[in-house]
Design a protein around this motif. Sequence first.
Motif, PDB file in Angstrom:
ATOM      1  N   VAL A   3       0.827  -1.212   0.000  1.00  0.00           N
ATOM      2  CA  VAL A   3       0.000   0.000   0.000  1.00  0.00           C
ATOM      3  C   VAL A   3       0.861   1.262   0.000  1.00  0.00           C
ATOM      4  N   TYR A   4       1.963   1.222   0.765  1.00  0.00           N
ATOM      5  CA  TYR A   4       2.769   2.424   1.033  1.00  0.00           C
ATOM      6  C   TYR A   4       4.052   2.439   0.213  1.00  0.00           C
ATOM      7  N   ARG A   5       4.672   1.274   0.062  1.00  0.00           N
ATOM      8  CA  ARG A   5       5.921   1.167  -0.695  1.00  0.00           C
ATOM      9  C   ARG A   5       5.630   0.645  -2.094  1.00  0.00           C
ATOM     10  N   GLY A   6       6.523   0.929  -3.008  1.00  0.00           N
ATOM     11  CA  GLY A   6       6.398   0.362  -4.339  1.00  0.00           C
ATOM     12  C   GLY A   6       6.183   1.409  -5.410  1.00  0.00           C
ATOM     13  N   TYR A   7       5.814   0.907  -6.583  1.00  0.00           N
ATOM     14  CA  TYR A   7       5.751   1.703  -7.813  1.00  0.00           C
ATOM     15  C   TYR A   7       4.420   2.446  -7.943  1.00  0.00           C
ATOM     16  N   PHE A   8       4.486   3.661  -8.426  1.00  0.00           N
ATOM     17  CA  PHE A   8       3.258   4.371  -8.815  1.00  0.00           C
ATOM     18  C   PHE A   8       3.401   4.819 -10.270  1.00  0.00           C
ATOM     19  N   PRO A   9       2.420   4.416 -11.111  1.00  0.00           N
ATOM     20  CA  PRO A   9       2.479   4.763 -12.536  1.00  0.00           C
ATOM     21  C   PRO A   9       1.970   6.187 -12.769  1.00  0.00           C
ATOM     22  N   PRO A  10       2.269   6.756 -13.934  1.00  0.00           N
ATOM     23  CA  PRO A  10       1.736   8.104 -14.233  1.00  0.00           C
ATOM     24  C   PRO A  10       0.218   8.068 -14.240  1.00  0.00           C
ATOM     25  N   GLN A  11      -0.369   9.139 -13.731  1.00  0.00           N
ATOM     26  CA  GLN A  11      -1.840   9.213 -13.720  1.00  0.00           C
ATOM     27  C   GLN A  11      -2.286  10.358 -14.599  1.00  0.00           C
ATOM     28  N   ASN A  12      -2.853   9.977 -15.725  1.00  0.00           N
ATOM     29  CA  ASN A  12      -3.166  10.956 -16.758  1.00  0.00           C
ATOM     30  C   ASN A  12      -4.123  12.044 -16.316  1.00  0.00           C
ATOM     31  N   GLU A  13      -5.009  11.689 -15.406  1.00  0.00           N
ATOM     32  CA  GLU A  13      -6.072  12.641 -15.093  1.00  0.00           C
ATOM     33  C   GLU A  13      -5.597  13.759 -14.170  1.00  0.00           C
ATOM     34  N   ASP A  14      -4.395  13.640 -13.673  1.00  0.00           N
ATOM     35  CA  ASP A  14      -3.920  14.589 -12.673  1.00  0.00           C
ATOM     36  C   ASP A  14      -2.745  15.392 -13.242  1.00  0.00           C
ATOM     37  N   PRO A  15      -2.612  16.662 -12.851  1.00  0.00           N
ATOM     38  CA  PRO A  15      -1.440  17.401 -13.357  1.00  0.00           C
ATOM     39  C   PRO A  15      -0.114  16.776 -12.923  1.00  0.00           C
ATOM     40  N   THR A  16      -0.130  16.068 -11.779  1.00  0.00           N
ATOM     41  CA  THR A  16       1.107  15.432 -11.319  1.00  0.00           C
ATOM     42  C   THR A  16       1.306  14.126 -12.082  1.00  0.00           C
ATOM     43  N   TRP A  17       1.726  14.269 -13.324  1.00  0.00           N
ATOM     44  CA  TRP A  17       1.850  13.106 -14.198  1.00  0.00           C
ATOM     45  C   TRP A  17       3.266  12.583 -14.103  1.00  0.00           C
ATOM     46  N   LYS A  18       3.505  11.777 -13.084  1.00  0.00           N
ATOM     47  CA  LYS A  18       4.854  11.268 -12.875  1.00  0.00           C
ATOM     48  C   LYS A  18       4.757   9.810 -12.470  1.00  0.00           C
ATOM     49  N   GLU A  19       5.857   9.086 -12.673  1.00  0.00           N
ATOM     50  CA  GLU A  19       5.938   7.717 -12.176  1.00  0.00           C
ATOM     51  C   GLU A  19       7.109   7.651 -11.206  1.00  0.00           C
ATOM     52  N   GLY A  20       7.077   6.646 -10.349  1.00  0.00           N
ATOM     53  CA  GLY A  20       8.181   6.537  -9.405  1.00  0.00           C
ATOM     54  C   GLY A  20       8.050   5.324  -8.531  1.00  0.00           C
ATOM     55  N   ILE A  21       9.013   5.184  -7.636  1.00  0.00           N
ATOM     56  CA  ILE A  21       8.963   4.089  -6.671  1.00  0.00           C
ATOM     57  C   ILE A  21       9.385   4.617  -5.305  1.00  0.00           C
ATOM     58  N   ASP A  22       8.658   4.191  -4.291  1.00  0.00           N
ATOM     59  CA  ASP A  22       8.991   4.539  -2.903  1.00  0.00           C
ATOM     60  C   ASP A  22       9.653   3.338  -2.243  1.00  0.00           C
TER      61      ASP A  22
END
Length: 337
Positions: free
Chosen positions: A87-106
């Motif tokens: 839930v807290y750690r891991g990958y987050f893909p870009p989210q088109n609907e939001d201005p914060t269009w970034k991907e990353g990993i925690d």
Amino acid sequence: MTQTSIPHIDLTPLLEGAGSDDPAHADSVAAIVDAACRSGFMTVGIAPGQLALPDDIHARLLRFFELDAAAKQRLARHKFEPANGNVYRGYFPPQNEDPTWKEGIDLGADVAHPERADAASGDPLREPTPQPPAASLPGWSDDVAAYYTAMESLGGVIAAALAEGLGMPRNTLMQPFENGNSTLRLIHYPERPAETLASMPAVDGQGDARRRMVGVPHCDNGFITLLWQDRVGGLQVQTPDGDWEDVAPRDNALVVNFGRLLSDWSGGRIQATEHRIVGGTRSRHSIPFFFEPAVEATIEAPNADGDGGYVYGDRLWQRMQAFVEFQGLERAPAARD
Ligand SMILES: O=C(O)CCC(=O)C(=O)O
Ligand SMILES: [Fe+2]
């Protein structure tokens, strides 16, 4: 734009100096406290080798983004991959609907200190970090562990300087970091397709140099953020009169800013300053390290909201709900007596 409010501080006296009797040490401490209490942002100069990391460490960490989409998605958080438990750690893909269009990993503390994860607790803040199989990125996990450990020590140096410079008991600030739960985040802001840029208002620049907002204004939640950014630039800090000032990329330096919980701890003396990211036409990478206490640490905050003290993990979770990546997630905190 001239840069006036973000000081640059050489950390050499604190990293290699003769100790607190050295006048250069006192100067660095005073400069850090001044930056923390005025702009809430500074850049710190760190000479190659001073943190005992390879010169190309950031490029090595960013190899993560060479994984194909399916390999990254296997590490995705529950919110983005319902079959996954993290839930807290891991990958987050870009989210088109939001201005914060970034991907990353925690990446959490277990990347360097495996014993700090506690999957059995059911608490997302203590969950183990999903990592790619070693064969897909040889050496990457070792680089992540080395960088995490180096940033923890650097965070400790800056925290100690703040405690010393503010005349606050050193242990009050340092003890919560034993068994700390910092987050190392690797971020990629992709170059945006022309059709998505067309609908986004420019914040500055002309023609092809127009920049759009790709990271929404926010203050960091935690204690101290140690940020590496690539040479593309785009990080901006809000000045007291409401303007946005660029934090220009510099080699052999990190950006340091302070979070709301540290601001609380200091009774509001330390500033948690709003910042944002502008760009959109060029791919950009950054690597923040959020230097944070142990989940169960009690933070004495004489002038904070509420009763003057709080359990770090509880307050962090509450504040995280403002960030799009964490909205709608449930936390089942570990039972405490
Ligand atoms: O990408 C950056 O330079 C900063 C990112 C940031 O502010 C954050 O993740 O809190
Ligand atoms: Fe931030």
